[in-house]
Design a protein around this motif. Structure first.
Motif, PDB file in Angstrom:
ATOM      1  N   THR A 145       0.833  -1.194   0.000  1.00 14.20           N
ATOM      2  CA  THR A 145       0.000   0.000   0.000  1.00 14.20           C
ATOM      3  C   THR A 145       0.870   1.246   0.000  1.00 14.20           C
ATOM      4  O   THR A 145       0.627   2.186  -0.755  1.00 14.20           O
ATOM      5  CB  THR A 145      -0.895   0.007   1.251  1.00 14.20           C
ATOM      6  OG1 THR A 145      -1.339  -1.317   1.490  1.00 14.20           O
ATOM      7  CG2 THR A 145      -2.049   0.936   1.076  1.00 14.20           C
TER       8      THR A 145
ATOM      9  N   ILE B 148       0.904   4.337  -2.765  1.00 14.09           N
ATOM     10  CA  ILE B 148       0.449   5.705  -2.525  1.00 14.09           C
ATOM     11  C   ILE B 148       1.603   6.694  -2.451  1.00 14.09           C
ATOM     12  O   ILE B 148       1.384   7.891  -2.388  1.00 14.09           O
ATOM     13  CB  ILE B 148      -0.417   5.805  -1.241  1.00 14.09           C
ATOM     14  CG1 ILE B 148       0.385   5.391  -0.014  1.00 14.09           C
ATOM     15  CG2 ILE B 148      -1.668   4.985  -1.390  1.00 14.09           C
ATOM     16  CD1 ILE B 148      -0.420   5.412   1.248  1.00 14.09           C
TER      17      ILE B 148
ATOM     18  N   VAL C  55       1.652   9.699  -4.844  1.00 10.87           N
ATOM     19  CA  VAL C  55       0.617  10.680  -4.523  1.00 10.87           C
ATOM     20  C   VAL C  55       1.080  11.578  -3.386  1.00 10.87           C
ATOM     21  O   VAL C  55       0.694  12.737  -3.282  1.00 10.87           O
ATOM     22  CB  VAL C  55      -0.689   9.955  -4.150  1.00 10.87           C
ATOM     23  CG1 VAL C  55      -1.842  10.921  -4.121  1.00 10.87           C
ATOM     24  CG2 VAL C  55      -0.963   8.824  -5.116  1.00 10.87           C
TER      25      VAL C  55
ATOM     26  N   ILE D  41       3.051  16.535  -1.102  1.00 13.86           N
ATOM     27  CA  ILE D  41       2.937  16.904   0.304  1.00 13.86           C
ATOM     28  C   ILE D  41       4.317  16.918   0.954  1.00 13.86           C
ATOM     29  O   ILE D  41       4.628  17.820   1.741  1.00 13.86           O
ATOM     30  CB  ILE D  41       2.001  15.917   1.047  1.00 13.86           C
ATOM     31  CG1 ILE D  41       0.647  15.869   0.354  1.00 13.86           C
ATOM     32  CG2 ILE D  41       1.824  16.331   2.488  1.00 13.86           C
ATOM     33  CD1 ILE D  41      -0.328  14.931   0.993  1.00 13.86           C
TER      34      ILE D  41
ATOM     35  N   ILE E 158      -4.871  18.672  -1.174  1.00 18.24           N
ATOM     36  CA  ILE E 158      -4.300  17.379  -1.555  1.00 18.24           C
ATOM     37  C   ILE E 158      -4.808  16.279  -0.638  1.00 18.24           C
ATOM     38  O   ILE E 158      -5.243  15.225  -1.091  1.00 18.24           O
ATOM     39  CB  ILE E 158      -2.760  17.451  -1.513  1.00 18.24           C
ATOM     40  CG1 ILE E 158      -2.248  18.423  -2.572  1.00 18.24           C
ATOM     41  CG2 ILE E 158      -2.164  16.085  -1.745  1.00 18.24           C
ATOM     42  CD1 ILE E 158      -0.770  18.678  -2.495  1.00 18.24           C
ATOM     43  N   THR E 159      -4.751  16.557   0.678  1.00 20.94           N
ATOM     44  CA  THR E 159      -5.033  15.458   1.608  1.00 20.94           C
ATOM     45  C   THR E 159      -6.502  15.060   1.621  1.00 20.94           C
ATOM     46  O   THR E 159      -6.794  13.915   1.961  1.00 20.94           O
ATOM     47  CB  THR E 159      -4.615  15.819   3.044  1.00 20.94           C
ATOM     48  OG1 THR E 159      -5.155  17.083   3.356  1.00 20.94           O
ATOM     49  CG2 THR E 159      -3.122  15.815   3.192  1.00 20.94           C
TER      50      THR E 159
ATOM     51  N   PHE F 190      -6.929  12.449  -0.921  1.00 21.27           N
ATOM     52  CA  PHE F 190      -6.020  11.377  -0.565  1.00 21.27           C
ATOM     53  C   PHE F 190      -6.522  10.572   0.638  1.00 21.27           C
ATOM     54  O   PHE F 190      -6.588   9.336   0.603  1.00 21.27           O
ATOM     55  CB  PHE F 190      -4.671  12.028  -0.275  1.00 21.27           C
ATOM     56  CG  PHE F 190      -3.639  11.099   0.219  1.00 21.27           C
ATOM     57  CD1 PHE F 190      -3.005  10.247  -0.657  1.00 21.27           C
ATOM     58  CD2 PHE F 190      -3.306  11.077   1.557  1.00 21.27           C
ATOM     59  CE1 PHE F 190      -2.039   9.385  -0.190  1.00 21.27           C
ATOM     60  CE2 PHE F 190      -2.340  10.213   2.015  1.00 21.27           C
ATOM     61  CZ  PHE F 190      -1.713   9.368   1.145  1.00 21.27           C
TER      62      PHE F 190
ATOM     63  N   PHE G  73      -7.671   6.608   0.847  1.00 22.46           N
ATOM     64  CA  PHE G  73      -6.791   5.581   1.400  1.00 22.46           C
ATOM     65  C   PHE G  73      -7.007   5.279   2.876  1.00 22.46           C
ATOM     66  O   PHE G  73      -6.435   4.311   3.378  1.00 22.46           O
ATOM     67  CB  PHE G  73      -5.329   5.972   1.182  1.00 22.46           C
ATOM     68  CG  PHE G  73      -4.941   5.920  -0.267  1.00 22.46           C
ATOM     69  CD1 PHE G  73      -4.945   4.727  -0.945  1.00 22.46           C
ATOM     70  CD2 PHE G  73      -4.613   7.075  -0.960  1.00 22.46           C
ATOM     71  CE1 PHE G  73      -4.607   4.667  -2.283  1.00 22.46           C
ATOM     72  CE2 PHE G  73      -4.278   7.026  -2.296  1.00 22.46           C
ATOM     73  CZ  PHE G  73      -4.270   5.815  -2.954  1.00 22.46           C
TER      74      PHE G  73
END
Lengths: 67, 252
Positions: free
Chosen positions: A3, A7, A10, A14, B33-34, B37, B41
């Motif tokens: 996982t 991710i 992505v 950040i 973004i989060t 996201f 997830f």
């Protein structure tokens, strides 16, 4: 682990954001050694340890007024 | 007019130099973004950490927007208000405005320039955040298509101007940063309380900040947003005019 690898791409923006903020905060802490409260060590620790929110907390609450 | 442009430039430089824009931009972008996201997830991460955990239903694109509106209307705009709460109190305490106003800069220009820059920076941060959520949602849910996404975001953006107008009044009245923020919080609380009262709930700008997700999911229609949006814009303009009036009488 699977996982995490999936991710990771992505998450890169950040991470970049976090590094930019942390570097900006650390530079500012070292150059302006006057804080609303706390001292240099405390703010460096906060800015580096707390991902993303540490630098933001420093700029909003800890940054002293420009003299 | 030239005073206004000069002051806008000064405000812009100030916001860049004191990291206000950087922080606001970062907060909004992180949430942008989060939100997509985390919506995607969180169930997966939880089940990876604890194998026997109950799996929640498969997340959908709507969950990402739910996160977005929760975060931006709550934490995002709170950060915006806290950051800009000091926009006039700093000038009061340092006395930097006295010189400029006595040298012929009109007081109206001061308030308008501060409002303009705050509004521009808020707009940039907000729509970048929106674009991030939009992009990530489109990327993570390839086949999802939701109606009215941009219009729902537009509603919250209009409410952002309302917050800014209220904040401006607070900043003009009170000399301390904390009291201006408290004033803004109080007025926003009053507006949201008025939103509960049934007969006027339909007109309350409060809808603009809370019902966005219902617009995307199709529970309410666009026409329900029209009156609150107009009310919000009118109050914003009146608020700005009131701030200018109050500032004209204010002793610097």
């Amino acid at each position: 682990m699977d996982t995490l690898l999936r991710i990771l791409p992505v998450l890169i923006p950040i991470l970049v954001m976090d590094i930019v903020l942390a570097v900006a905060a650390v530079i500012h802490i070292l150059r302006h050694p006057h804080y609303r409260f706390g001292n240099k060590g405390v703010w460096l620790a906060i800015a580096i340890v707390f991902l993303l929110f540490g630098p933001i907390i420093y700029f909003v609450f800890g940054k002293g007024e420009e003299a | 007019m030239s005073g206004y442009i000069a002051f806008v430039k000064k405000e812009f430089t100030e916001n860049m130099k004191n990291y206000r824009f950087l922080i606001m931009f970062a907060v909004f972008l992180i949430f942008g973004i989060t939100s997509a996201f985390l919506a995607k997830f969180t169930p997966e991460i939880l089940s990876a950490l604890a194998a026997d955990m109950e799996m929640s239903p498969e997340p959908v694109a709507l969950d990402a927007w739910k996160q977005f509106y929760k975060n931006i209307s709550g934490v995002g705009f709170s950060a915006f208000i806290i950051l800009y709460g000091s926009c006039l109190s700093g000038e009061y305490s340092k006395g930097t405005l006295v010189l400029m106003v006595t040298k012929g800069l009109s007081r109206k220009a001061v308030i308008l320039a501060k409002y303009t820059i705050a509004a521009i920076l808020m707009t940039i941060s907000y729509w970048v955040s929106y674009a991030a959520t939009y992009g990530y949602t489109a990327f993570l849910w390839q086949d999802a298509s939701l109606p009215n996404v941009a219009l729902a975001a537009l509603a919250l953006w209009i409410a952002g101007f309302l917050y800014l107008s209220i904040l401006m009044i607070g900043c003009v009245i009170f000399r301390q940063t904390f009291t201006s923020i408290l004033f803004t919080g109080g007025i926003v609380a009053v507006i949201s309380l008025l939103g509960i009262i049934e007969p006027i709930a339909k007109f309350s700008p409060f809808i603009l900040t809370t019902k966005n997700i219902d617009l995307i999911s199709g529970e309410i229609t666009l026409s329900d947003f029209m009156i609150p949006a107009v009310v919000s814009i009118v109050i914003s303009i009146l608020g700005l005019l009131l701030a200018i009036r109050l500032f004209n009488k204010k002793q610097l």
